[in-house]
Design a protein around this motif. Structure first.
Motif, PDB file in Angstrom:
ATOM      1  N   ILE A  41       0.821  -1.209   0.000  1.00  0.00           N
ATOM      2  CA  ILE A  41       0.000   0.000   0.000  1.00  0.00           C
ATOM      3  C   ILE A  41       0.856   1.260   0.000  1.00  0.00           C
ATOM      4  CG2 ILE A  41      -2.174  -0.878   0.909  1.00  0.00           C
ATOM      5  CD1 ILE A  41      -1.162  -0.439   3.673  1.00  0.00           C
ATOM      6  N   GLY A  42       1.847   1.274  -0.835  1.00  0.00           N
ATOM      7  CA  GLY A  42       2.639   2.471  -1.040  1.00  0.00           C
ATOM      8  C   GLY A  42       3.761   2.697  -0.049  1.00  0.00           C
ATOM      9  N   VAL A  43       4.157   1.682   0.690  1.00  0.00           N
ATOM     10  CA  VAL A  43       5.265   1.837   1.619  1.00  0.00           C
ATOM     11  C   VAL A  43       6.477   1.110   1.050  1.00  0.00           C
ATOM     12  CG1 VAL A  43       3.821   2.098   3.661  1.00  0.00           C
ATOM     13  CG2 VAL A  43       4.531  -0.169   2.976  1.00  0.00           C
ATOM     14  N   PRO A  44       7.681   1.586   1.353  1.00  0.00           N
ATOM     15  CA  PRO A  44       8.870   0.878   0.866  1.00  0.00           C
ATOM     16  C   PRO A  44       8.981  -0.492   1.527  1.00  0.00           C
ATOM     17  CG  PRO A  44       9.481   2.666   2.341  1.00  0.00           C
ATOM     18  CD  PRO A  44       8.013   2.772   2.129  1.00  0.00           C
ATOM     19  N   VAL A  45       9.426  -1.458   0.749  1.00  0.00           N
ATOM     20  CA  VAL A  45       9.483  -2.846   1.224  1.00  0.00           C
ATOM     21  C   VAL A  45      10.927  -3.225   1.501  1.00  0.00           C
ATOM     22  CG1 VAL A  45       9.006  -5.235   0.592  1.00  0.00           C
ATOM     23  CG2 VAL A  45       7.419  -3.439  -0.062  1.00  0.00           C
ATOM     24  N   SER A  46      11.148  -3.860   2.645  1.00  0.00           N
ATOM     25  CA  SER A  46      12.464  -4.344   3.025  1.00  0.00           C
ATOM     26  C   SER A  46      12.762  -5.648   2.285  1.00  0.00           C
ATOM     27  CB  SER A  46      12.497  -4.577   4.535  1.00  0.00           C
ATOM     28  OG  SER A  46      13.665  -5.258   4.897  1.00  0.00           O
ATOM     29  N   ASP A  47      14.035  -5.934   2.071  1.00  0.00           N
ATOM     30  CA  ASP A  47      14.416  -7.169   1.392  1.00  0.00           C
ATOM     31  C   ASP A  47      14.361  -8.383   2.315  1.00  0.00           C
ATOM     32  OD1 ASP A  47      14.785  -5.999  -1.045  1.00  0.00           O
ATOM     33  OD2 ASP A  47      16.925  -5.629  -0.731  1.00  0.00           O
ATOM     34  N   ASN A  48      14.730  -8.201   3.558  1.00  0.00           N
ATOM     35  CA  ASN A  48      14.712  -9.328   4.484  1.00  0.00           C
ATOM     36  C   ASN A  48      13.564  -9.151   5.481  1.00  0.00           C
ATOM     37  OD1 ASN A  48      16.580  -7.267   4.722  1.00  0.00           O
ATOM     38  ND2 ASN A  48      17.650  -8.215   6.404  1.00  0.00           N
ATOM     39  N   PRO A  49      12.682 -10.131   5.508  1.00  0.00           N
ATOM     40  CA  PRO A  49      11.492 -10.033   6.360  1.00  0.00           C
ATOM     41  C   PRO A  49      11.823 -10.193   7.847  1.00  0.00           C
ATOM     42  CG  PRO A  49      11.532 -12.142   5.255  1.00  0.00           C
ATOM     43  CD  PRO A  49      12.677 -11.347   4.706  1.00  0.00           C
ATOM     44  N   SER A  50      11.060  -9.483   8.671  1.00  0.00           N
ATOM     45  CA  SER A  50      11.204  -9.618  10.126  1.00  0.00           C
ATOM     46  C   SER A  50      10.095 -10.494  10.698  1.00  0.00           C
ATOM     47  CB  SER A  50      11.169  -8.239  10.778  1.00  0.00           C
ATOM     48  OG  SER A  50       9.932  -7.612  10.523  1.00  0.00           O
ATOM     49  N   ASN A  51       9.355 -11.153   9.837  1.00  0.00           N
ATOM     50  CA  ASN A  51       8.212 -11.959  10.255  1.00  0.00           C
ATOM     51  C   ASN A  51       8.677 -13.267  10.877  1.00  0.00           C
ATOM     52  OD1 ASN A  51       5.827 -13.854   9.925  1.00  0.00           O
ATOM     53  ND2 ASN A  51       4.952 -11.932   9.210  1.00  0.00           N
ATOM     54  N   PHE A  52       7.887 -13.791  11.813  1.00  0.00           N
ATOM     55  CA  PHE A  52       8.180 -15.061  12.476  1.00  0.00           C
ATOM     56  C   PHE A  52       8.303 -16.197  11.465  1.00  0.00           C
ATOM     57  CE2 PHE A  52       6.464 -19.040  14.181  1.00  0.00           C
ATOM     58  CZ  PHE A  52       7.326 -19.259  15.237  1.00  0.00           C
ATOM     59  N   GLY A  53       7.463 -16.193  10.450  1.00  0.00           N
ATOM     60  CA  GLY A  53       7.451 -17.257   9.453  1.00  0.00           C
ATOM     61  C   GLY A  53       8.381 -17.015   8.281  1.00  0.00           C
ATOM     62  N   GLY A  54       9.276 -16.047   8.395  1.00  0.00           N
ATOM     63  CA  GLY A  54      10.188 -15.740   7.306  1.00  0.00           C
ATOM     64  C   GLY A  54       9.456 -15.152   6.113  1.00  0.00           C
ATOM     65  N   LYS A  55       9.956 -15.472   4.941  1.00  0.00           N
ATOM     66  CA  LYS A  55       9.358 -14.929   3.723  1.00  0.00           C
ATOM     67  C   LYS A  55       7.932 -15.468   3.518  1.00  0.00           C
ATOM     68  CE  LYS A  55      11.192 -13.172  -0.390  1.00  0.00           C
ATOM     69  NZ  LYS A  55      12.396 -12.998  -1.124  1.00  0.00           N
ATOM     70  N   PHE A  56       7.732 -16.763   3.778  1.00  0.00           N
ATOM     71  CA  PHE A  56       6.402 -17.342   3.647  1.00  0.00           C
ATOM     72  C   PHE A  56       5.423 -16.659   4.604  1.00  0.00           C
ATOM     73  CE2 PHE A  56       3.176 -20.408   5.030  1.00  0.00           C
ATOM     74  CZ  PHE A  56       2.566 -20.681   3.808  1.00  0.00           C
ATOM     75  N   GLY A  57       5.844 -16.465   5.847  1.00  0.00           N
ATOM     76  CA  GLY A  57       4.996 -15.810   6.839  1.00  0.00           C
ATOM     77  C   GLY A  57       4.687 -14.369   6.485  1.00  0.00           C
ATOM     78  N   SER A  58       5.667 -13.669   5.913  1.00  0.00           N
ATOM     79  CA  SER A  58       5.409 -12.269   5.546  1.00  0.00           C
ATOM     80  C   SER A  58       4.441 -12.178   4.371  1.00  0.00           C
ATOM     81  CB  SER A  58       6.716 -11.544   5.226  1.00  0.00           C
ATOM     82  OG  SER A  58       7.264 -11.968   4.001  1.00  0.00           O
ATOM     83  N   TYR A  59       4.549 -13.092   3.419  1.00  0.00           N
ATOM     84  CA  TYR A  59       3.600 -13.098   2.301  1.00  0.00           C
ATOM     85  C   TYR A  59       2.197 -13.491   2.781  1.00  0.00           C
ATOM     86  CZ  TYR A  59       6.784 -12.259  -1.575  1.00  0.00           C
ATOM     87  OH  TYR A  59       7.647 -11.673  -2.463  1.00  0.00           O
ATOM     88  N   LEU A  60       2.133 -14.506   3.656  1.00  0.00           N
ATOM     89  CA  LEU A  60       0.846 -14.963   4.171  1.00  0.00           C
ATOM     90  C   LEU A  60       0.171 -13.882   5.007  1.00  0.00           C
ATOM     91  CD1 LEU A  60      -1.194 -17.295   4.607  1.00  0.00           C
ATOM     92  CD2 LEU A  60       0.175 -17.938   6.598  1.00  0.00           C
ATOM     93  N   SER A  61       0.897 -13.311   5.955  1.00  0.00           N
ATOM     94  CA  SER A  61       0.297 -12.290   6.813  1.00  0.00           C
ATOM     95  C   SER A  61      -0.011 -11.022   6.019  1.00  0.00           C
ATOM     96  CB  SER A  61       1.207 -11.978   7.996  1.00  0.00           C
ATOM     97  OG  SER A  61       2.452 -11.481   7.572  1.00  0.00           O
ATOM     98  N   GLY A  62       0.824 -10.679   5.039  1.00  0.00           N
ATOM     99  CA  GLY A  62       0.526  -9.521   4.200  1.00  0.00           C
ATOM    100  C   GLY A  62      -0.757  -9.707   3.403  1.00  0.00           C
ATOM    101  N   LEU A  63      -0.946 -10.905   2.852  1.00  0.00           N
ATOM    102  CA  LEU A  63      -2.163 -11.190   2.090  1.00  0.00           C
ATOM    103  C   LEU A  63      -3.395 -11.169   2.991  1.00  0.00           C
ATOM    104  CD1 LEU A  63      -3.506 -12.117  -0.591  1.00  0.00           C
ATOM    105  CD2 LEU A  63      -3.108 -14.460   0.193  1.00  0.00           C
ATOM    106  N   LEU A  64      -3.311 -11.828   4.152  1.00  0.00           N
ATOM    107  CA  LEU A  64      -4.461 -11.860   5.057  1.00  0.00           C
ATOM    108  C   LEU A  64      -4.792 -10.477   5.607  1.00  0.00           C
ATOM    109  CD1 LEU A  64      -3.828 -15.192   6.986  1.00  0.00           C
ATOM    110  CD2 LEU A  64      -5.596 -14.714   5.285  1.00  0.00           C
ATOM    111  N   MET A  65      -3.783  -9.689   5.952  1.00  0.00           N
ATOM    112  CA  MET A  65      -4.042  -8.332   6.448  1.00  0.00           C
ATOM    113  C   MET A  65      -4.624  -7.453   5.347  1.00  0.00           C
ATOM    114  SD  MET A  65      -3.572  -7.812   9.582  1.00  0.00           S
ATOM    115  CE  MET A  65      -2.723  -8.321  11.029  1.00  0.00           C
ATOM    116  N   PHE A  66      -4.179  -7.646   4.123  1.00  0.00           N
ATOM    117  CA  PHE A  66      -4.733  -6.881   3.008  1.00  0.00           C
ATOM    118  C   PHE A  66      -6.193  -7.247   2.779  1.00  0.00           C
ATOM    119  CE2 PHE A  66      -5.672  -6.638  -1.580  1.00  0.00           C
ATOM    120  CZ  PHE A  66      -5.533  -5.271  -1.770  1.00  0.00           C
ATOM    121  N   LEU A  67      -6.508  -8.536   2.804  1.00  0.00           N
ATOM    122  CA  LEU A  67      -7.875  -8.976   2.531  1.00  0.00           C
ATOM    123  C   LEU A  67      -8.822  -8.749   3.701  1.00  0.00           C
ATOM    124  CD1 LEU A  67      -7.234 -12.334   0.650  1.00  0.00           C
ATOM    125  CD2 LEU A  67      -7.962 -10.155  -0.321  1.00  0.00           C
ATOM    126  N   PHE A  68      -8.424  -9.166   4.915  1.00  0.00           N
ATOM    127  CA  PHE A  68      -9.340  -9.187   6.055  1.00  0.00           C
ATOM    128  C   PHE A  68      -8.957  -8.253   7.190  1.00  0.00           C
ATOM    129  CE2 PHE A  68      -9.592 -13.502   4.198  1.00  0.00           C
ATOM    130  CZ  PHE A  68     -10.894 -13.443   3.754  1.00  0.00           C
TER     131      PHE A  68
END
Length: 185
Positions: A41-68
């Motif tokens: 949503i228009g914010v700069p994206v970091s290359d290395n995720p800080s999410n608990f689930g790594g890259k998979f977790g950041s994609y999953l949580s990003g999708l769920l937060m965007f949708l719901f």
């Protein structure tokens, strides 16, 4: 052990594990973590995720937060309850679980979207924003909350076995143990 008991335990542990993983991924969600391009949503994206689930977790949580939005946490709670139902041995139809989950997610997303306002991103996600605005246009400011409450009660009513049967089973086992222990004394 019977194969049926082993199957129930495996399903319960899988649902519980998915619930924990999803909760930790959502809890560690960071707006700057990498995600799908349509979820940014228009914010700069970091290359290395800080999410608990790594890259998979950041994609999953990003999708769920965007949708719901924030109602995505409800998904983790529902997976946990499905795990408890599996441990209890109750037969639940998959389509009932699916409809209940989607219904509650859309209802909570709409409610959050209508009540909580932020400038960064829609709290109810894009689905809550769209459904909430459509319902508000049809039913008005006050009527939309009545409709959402009514739909929420219907979803919980249809899924009552998912919410109450695990508790009933565990409370029954605890009270049975106490009554047998009291008889021994």
């Amino acid at each position: 052990m019977e194969s049926n008991v082993i199957e129930r335990w495996i399903k319960g542990i899988l649902f519980g594990g998915v619930a924990l993983f999803l909760f930790f991924c959502l809890f560690s969600y960071n707006l700057y973590d990498p995600t799908f391009s349509f979820c940014q949503i228009g914010v700069p994206v970091s290359d290395n995720p800080s999410n608990f689930g790594g890259k998979f977790g950041s994609y999953l949580s990003g999708l769920l937060m965007f949708l719901f939005g924030k109602s995505s946490y409800l998904l983790a709670l529902l997976f946990f309850l499905f795990g408890l139902v599996s441990f209890g041995g109750e037969k639940v139809k998959l389509w009932v679980e699916f409809l209940l989950t989607v219904g509650l997610l859309v209802i909570f997303s709409s409610f959050f979207s209508l009540t909580l306002k932020t400038t960064n991103y829609p709290v109810g996600g894009i689905i809550g924003l769209i459904v909430g605005n459509i319902l508000r246009n049809f039913f008005g400011e006050r009527g939309v909350f009545f409709i959402l409450t009514l739909l929420g009660i219907c979803c919980v009513g249809f899924g009552i076995h998912i919410f109450l049967l695990p508790l009933k089973g565990y409370i029954g086992k605890i009270s049975f143990r106490k009554s047998t222990e009291e008889r021994k004394w």
